[in-house]
Design a protein around this motif. Structure first.
Motif, PDB file in Angstrom:
ATOM      1  N   ALA A 112      69.688 -43.423 -18.532  1.00 11.01           N
ATOM      2  CA  ALA A 112      70.520 -43.995 -19.509  1.00 11.01           C
ATOM      3  C   ALA A 112      70.047 -44.888 -20.528  1.00 11.01           C
ATOM      4  O   ALA A 112      69.905 -44.720 -21.666  1.00 11.01           O
ATOM      5  CB  ALA A 112      72.077 -44.260 -19.112  1.00 11.01           C
ATOM      6  N   ALA A 113      69.325 -45.699 -19.867  1.00 14.69           N
ATOM      7  CA  ALA A 113      68.536 -46.930 -20.485  1.00 14.69           C
ATOM      8  C   ALA A 113      67.467 -46.091 -21.398  1.00 14.69           C
ATOM      9  O   ALA A 113      67.315 -46.550 -22.580  1.00 14.69           O
ATOM     10  CB  ALA A 113      67.861 -47.890 -19.698  1.00 14.69           C
ATOM     11  N   ALA A 114      66.736 -45.314 -20.913  1.00 16.59           N
ATOM     12  CA  ALA A 114      65.708 -44.512 -21.972  1.00 16.59           C
ATOM     13  C   ALA A 114      66.221 -43.837 -22.921  1.00 16.59           C
ATOM     14  O   ALA A 114      65.651 -43.978 -23.889  1.00 16.59           O
ATOM     15  CB  ALA A 114      65.122 -43.386 -20.683  1.00 16.59           C
ATOM     16  N   GLY A 115      67.605 -43.478 -23.139  1.00 21.33           N
ATOM     17  CA  GLY A 115      68.084 -42.702 -24.034  1.00 21.33           C
ATOM     18  C   GLY A 115      68.393 -43.968 -25.120  1.00 21.33           C
ATOM     19  O   GLY A 115      68.254 -43.631 -26.426  1.00 21.33           O
ATOM     20  N   THR A 122      76.287 -43.789 -13.524  1.00 21.53           N
ATOM     21  CA  THR A 122      75.903 -44.966 -13.302  1.00 21.53           C
ATOM     22  C   THR A 122      77.039 -45.922 -13.107  1.00 21.53           C
ATOM     23  O   THR A 122      77.170 -46.733 -11.911  1.00 21.53           O
ATOM     24  CB  THR A 122      75.047 -45.637 -14.362  1.00 21.53           C
ATOM     25  N   PHE A 123      78.153 -45.823 -14.037  1.00 20.36           N
ATOM     26  CA  PHE A 123      79.480 -46.502 -13.712  1.00 20.36           C
ATOM     27  C   PHE A 123      80.098 -46.183 -12.333  1.00 20.36           C
ATOM     28  O   PHE A 123      80.883 -46.957 -11.778  1.00 20.36           O
ATOM     29  CB  PHE A 123      80.131 -46.380 -14.878  1.00 20.36           C
ATOM     30  N   GLU A 124      80.383 -45.000 -12.036  1.00 24.17           N
ATOM     31  CA  GLU A 124      80.633 -44.385 -10.754  1.00 24.17           C
ATOM     32  C   GLU A 124      80.062 -45.229  -9.612  1.00 24.17           C
ATOM     33  O   GLU A 124      80.861 -45.460  -8.577  1.00 24.17           O
ATOM     34  CB  GLU A 124      80.850 -42.985 -10.494  1.00 24.17           C
ATOM     35  N   GLY A 125      78.832 -45.122  -9.599  1.00 24.97           N
ATOM     36  CA  GLY A 125      78.146 -45.997  -8.473  1.00 24.97           C
ATOM     37  C   GLY A 125      78.342 -47.279  -8.468  1.00 24.97           C
ATOM     38  O   GLY A 125      78.125 -48.018  -7.657  1.00 24.97           O
ATOM     39  N   GLU A 151      67.878 -47.256  -9.243  1.00 19.24           N
ATOM     40  CA  GLU A 151      68.994 -46.881  -9.846  1.00 19.24           C
ATOM     41  C   GLU A 151      68.610 -45.700 -11.055  1.00 19.24           C
ATOM     42  O   GLU A 151      68.275 -46.080 -12.326  1.00 19.24           O
ATOM     43  CB  GLU A 151      69.661 -47.953 -10.904  1.00 19.24           C
ATOM     44  N   PRO A 152      68.504 -44.641 -10.651  1.00 19.76           N
ATOM     45  CA  PRO A 152      67.936 -43.470 -11.355  1.00 19.76           C
ATOM     46  C   PRO A 152      68.600 -43.083 -12.589  1.00 19.76           C
ATOM     47  O   PRO A 152      68.107 -42.919 -13.673  1.00 19.76           O
ATOM     48  CB  PRO A 152      67.902 -42.462 -10.483  1.00 19.76           C
ATOM     49  N   LEU A 186      72.853 -35.487 -22.540  1.00 22.03           N
ATOM     50  CA  LEU A 186      73.268 -35.667 -21.281  1.00 22.03           C
ATOM     51  C   LEU A 186      73.403 -37.249 -21.176  1.00 22.03           C
ATOM     52  O   LEU A 186      73.635 -37.469 -19.865  1.00 22.03           O
ATOM     53  CB  LEU A 186      72.166 -35.135 -20.387  1.00 22.03           C
ATOM     54  N   PHE A 187      73.472 -37.984 -22.080  1.00 22.81           N
ATOM     55  CA  PHE A 187      73.582 -39.487 -21.729  1.00 22.81           C
ATOM     56  C   PHE A 187      74.809 -39.828 -21.357  1.00 22.81           C
ATOM     57  O   PHE A 187      75.033 -40.580 -20.370  1.00 22.81           O
ATOM     58  CB  PHE A 187      73.397 -40.274 -23.050  1.00 22.81           C
TER      59      PHE A 187
END
Length: 287
Positions: free
Chosen positions: A250-253, A178-181, A244-245, A170-171
């Motif tokens: 994404a950073a966790a991936g 994230t980029f849309e926000g 920034e959830p 799901l990355f």
């Protein structure tokens, strides 16, 4: 003179421990881990429903919730001494739906349907590899170790575990949200390209069925001098998760993929230490 009538006093007899009636059934403590697994299964099914309605944020959120539940139900079962073969099988079936079927279905509806019929191939491959990974895990529970072989170091999974595989799959959605926000529409559109999700799904499917050792974090020992740094890092990540959830997920991936080479090196070191600790044939007693 006649004798006075005797008075009889009824004294209830106390039942012994073997004579007390008992209600059959299971205690709530033994049912609680299975109830949590059921909640995780419901989260995976609801995520599929939200994906059909094109509600991507609650869909991927429920997959994260299912991963959290999967992380605590097994530990709770061991804590309450409520482990059972039924619970293990039920947990695997729930994992297949939540982390094998649901992420592939979400990605197909999100972007891979634009690739016509070819977009379904990586989804099918991912779900099949997830089923094979869970079946291998269940088979390894009862499989005895071969005599004379070096024992496998504890604290490692064989391949990428199911919740981590779903999170990596799901990355693209995490990155696109994230980029849309942040107003970066071009990067969000790049994350939504079917080719990117196809390559990612195929790569993660290979990691699921691979023999690559990955940390399970159950028996990882943290040096004393690194405990404070780890706690500060966890607090910083929790703050990022609130602010920034999608960026945090994404950073966790990224962090997890970066840890795989280190887990491989740690596994090889422990395996070599176990091999040197085993008695050689010359030192073994004669039959």
């Amino acid at each position: 003179m006649g004798q006075a009538p005797r008075r009889f006093r009824f004294t209830p007899r106390k039942l012994g421990p073997r004579e007390r009636p008992r209600l059959g059934g299971l205690s709530f403590n033994r049912l609680l881990p299975n109830l949590l697994t059921m909640l995780g299964l419901c989260a995976g099914m609801t995520a599929i429903r939200f994906a059909i309605e094109a509600r991507w944020e609650p869909a991927v959120t429920l997959i994260v919730v299912a991963a959290f539940i999967d992380g605590i139900d097994g530990r709770l079962a061991r804590l309450l001494q409520a482990t059972s073969r039924f619970g293990a099988e039920f947990d695997s079936l729930s994992d297949f739906l939540c982390f094998g079927v649901a992420p592939a279905f979400i990605l197909f509806l999100w972007t891979l349907h634009d690739a016509r019929g070819l977009g379904f191939i990586p989804c099918l491959l991912f779900a099949a590899c997830m089923a094979l990974r869970l079946a291998r895990f269940n088979a390894a529970i009862d499989a005895p170790a071969a005599p004379g072989t070096v024992p496998r170091p504890a604290g490692f999974f064989t391949g990428v575990p199911a919740p981590a595989g779903a999170g990596l799959a799901l990355f693209p959605i995490f990155a696109a949200l994230t980029f849309e926000g942040w107003g970066l529409d071009r990067l969000a559109a790049a994350m939504r390209h079917p080719v990117f999700s196809t390559v990612l799904l195929v790569a993660i499917a290979g990691l699921l069925v691979s023999t690559l050792p990955t940390w399970s974090f159950k028996k990882v020992k943290i040096p004393r001098q690194a405990v404070l740094l780890l706690m500060l890092g966890a607090a910083a990540y929790a703050a990022l998760l609130v602010a920034e959830p999608w960026a945090a997920l994404a950073a966790a991936g990224f962090v997890y993929m970066g840890m795989i080479p280190f887990s491989l090196r740690s596994y090889r070191q422990k395996l070599e230490a176990a091999r040197l600790a085993m008695p050689s044939e010359a030192e073994s007693p004669a039959a």
